[in-house]
Design a protein around this motif. Structure first.
Motif, PDB file in Angstrom:
ATOM      1  N   UNK A 180       4.751   6.975   1.935  1.00 16.56           N
ATOM      2  CA  UNK A 180       4.838   5.748   2.717  1.00 16.56           C
ATOM      3  C   UNK A 180       4.541   4.538   1.843  1.00 16.56           C
ATOM      4  N   UNK A 181       5.293   3.467   2.090  1.00 21.31           N
ATOM      5  CA  UNK A 181       5.110   2.197   1.403  1.00 21.31           C
ATOM      6  C   UNK A 181       4.920   1.133   2.480  1.00 21.31           C
ATOM      7  N   UNK A 241       3.051   0.302  12.236  1.00 21.16           N
ATOM      8  CA  UNK A 241       2.907  -0.826  11.323  1.00 21.16           C
ATOM      9  C   UNK A 241       4.049  -0.737  10.316  1.00 21.16           C
ATOM     10  N   UNK A 242       4.619  -1.862   9.878  1.00 15.92           N
ATOM     11  CA  UNK A 242       5.819  -1.832   9.035  1.00 15.92           C
ATOM     12  C   UNK A 242       5.607  -1.057   7.735  1.00 15.92           C
ATOM     13  N   UNK A 243       6.471  -0.090   7.516  1.00 17.96           N
ATOM     14  CA  UNK A 243       6.431   0.675   6.264  1.00 17.96           C
ATOM     15  C   UNK A 243       7.729   1.450   6.089  1.00 17.96           C
ATOM     16  N   UNK A 244       8.018   1.777   4.850  1.00 18.97           N
ATOM     17  CA  UNK A 244       9.140   2.658   4.536  1.00 18.97           C
ATOM     18  C   UNK A 244       8.622   4.069   4.351  1.00 18.97           C
ATOM     19  N   UNK A 245       9.238   5.008   5.042  1.00 21.76           N
ATOM     20  CA  UNK A 245       8.997   6.432   4.779  1.00 21.76           C
ATOM     21  C   UNK A 245      10.101   6.890   3.835  1.00 21.76           C
ATOM     22  N   UNK A 263       0.857  -1.188   0.000  1.00 19.98           N
ATOM     23  CA  UNK A 263       0.000   0.000   0.000  1.00 19.98           C
ATOM     24  C   UNK A 263       0.890   1.234   0.000  1.00 19.98           C
ATOM     25  N   UNK A 264       0.484   2.245  -0.721  1.00 22.55           N
ATOM     26  CA  UNK A 264       1.322   3.440  -0.829  1.00 22.55           C
ATOM     27  C   UNK A 264       0.480   4.703  -0.736  1.00 22.55           C
ATOM     28  N   UNK A 265       1.146   5.792  -0.359  1.00 21.05           N
ATOM     29  CA  UNK A 265       0.473   7.088  -0.332  1.00 21.05           C
ATOM     30  C   UNK A 265       0.959   7.938   0.817  1.00 21.05           C
ATOM     31  N   UNK A 266       0.243   9.020   1.053  1.00 20.99           N
ATOM     32  CA  UNK A 266       0.517   9.839   2.221  1.00 20.99           C
ATOM     33  C   UNK A 266       1.151  11.183   1.965  1.00 20.99           C
TER      34      UNK A 266
END
Length: 226
Positions: free
Chosen positions: A97-98, A181-185, A65-68
């Motif tokens: 965010x990914x 929650x796990x994500x890449x910024x 999921x992506x966005x932000x």
């Protein structure tokens, strides 16, 4: 700034997470204050967000999921990093965010060198973070990778040369990643303002005009979907 935007738009798309996952398996995610479902759900913890995001991925048959970017969020209210009695609340997200609920390799979006890195340990902060410096033509700019694993900072040196597409890190898990929650910024930055290992990824409404110019849309570089 205009020159950098042109560079980002003309640069060949680069993945920064999980090369094996195609962009066709990315789905947009809205975590803004306008998401009525999210607002009424009462979720607050990293685990609750992970479940919400996984349900979103499952429903849309996606893997990431992506966005932000420029999203106004309530996500940061639990952390003193983003608000206090003395300062204006910061709640507008200025990176991309990914989100993926599993460990994942993280790659350099462009050729460059390590500018700085550190573990930003406060609740709601980036956790382990790496900033790369890039120079294309006469333009110098930076990319920031936040919410990494702790071992991502091992064997790193300031000035270390990095190739485009080289794995530079692994995705972090809560609570090490700032307890998200796990994500890449992922963030593009024009002027680091003499900061090292850290740079704001969330701004206030009164500073938005500056940060929108200083941190252009990362999807200009990633080219996920239009």
């Amino acid at each position: 700034m205009d020159e950098l935007l042109t560079i980002l738009q003309e640069t060949k798309a680069a993945k920064v997470i999980s090369n094996a996952i195609e962009y066709s398996d990315y789905v947009p995610l809205d975590l803004s204050i306008n998401n009525v479902e999210l607002a009424s759900s009462g979720i607050n913890t990293a685990n609750e967000y992970a479940i919400y995001i996984q349900n979103h991925l499952n429903f849309h048959k996606g893997k990431i999921a992506y966005g932000g970017y420029l999203e106004n969020r309530n996500l940061y209210k639990r952390s003193a990093v983003f608000h206090s009695e003395e300062t204006e609340e910061r709640n507008i997200h200025i990176g991309l965010d990914l989100w993926i609920n599993e460990t994942a390799p993280i790659y350099a979006a462009l050729e460059g060198k390590i500018h700085s890195f550190q573990n930003n340990t406060a609740l709601g902060d980036y956790g382990p973070t790496i900033i790369l410096e890039h120079k294309i033509a006469s333009v110098t700019f930076y990319t920031l990778y936040g919410h990494l694993s702790l071992d991502s900072l091992e064997n790193k040196k300031v000035g270390q040369l990095i190739k485009k597409g080289e794995q530079i890190a692994n995705l972090g898990m809560p609570p090490i990643n700032g307890d998200y929650a796990p994500h890449l910024h992922f963030q593009v930055i024009v002027d680091l303002e003499n900061k090292t290992g850290d740079y704001p990824g969330v701004c206030s409404l009164s500073t938005l005009s500056f940060y929108e110019k200083n941190c252009p849309d990362p999807n200009l570089l990633l080219k996920i979907k239009k």
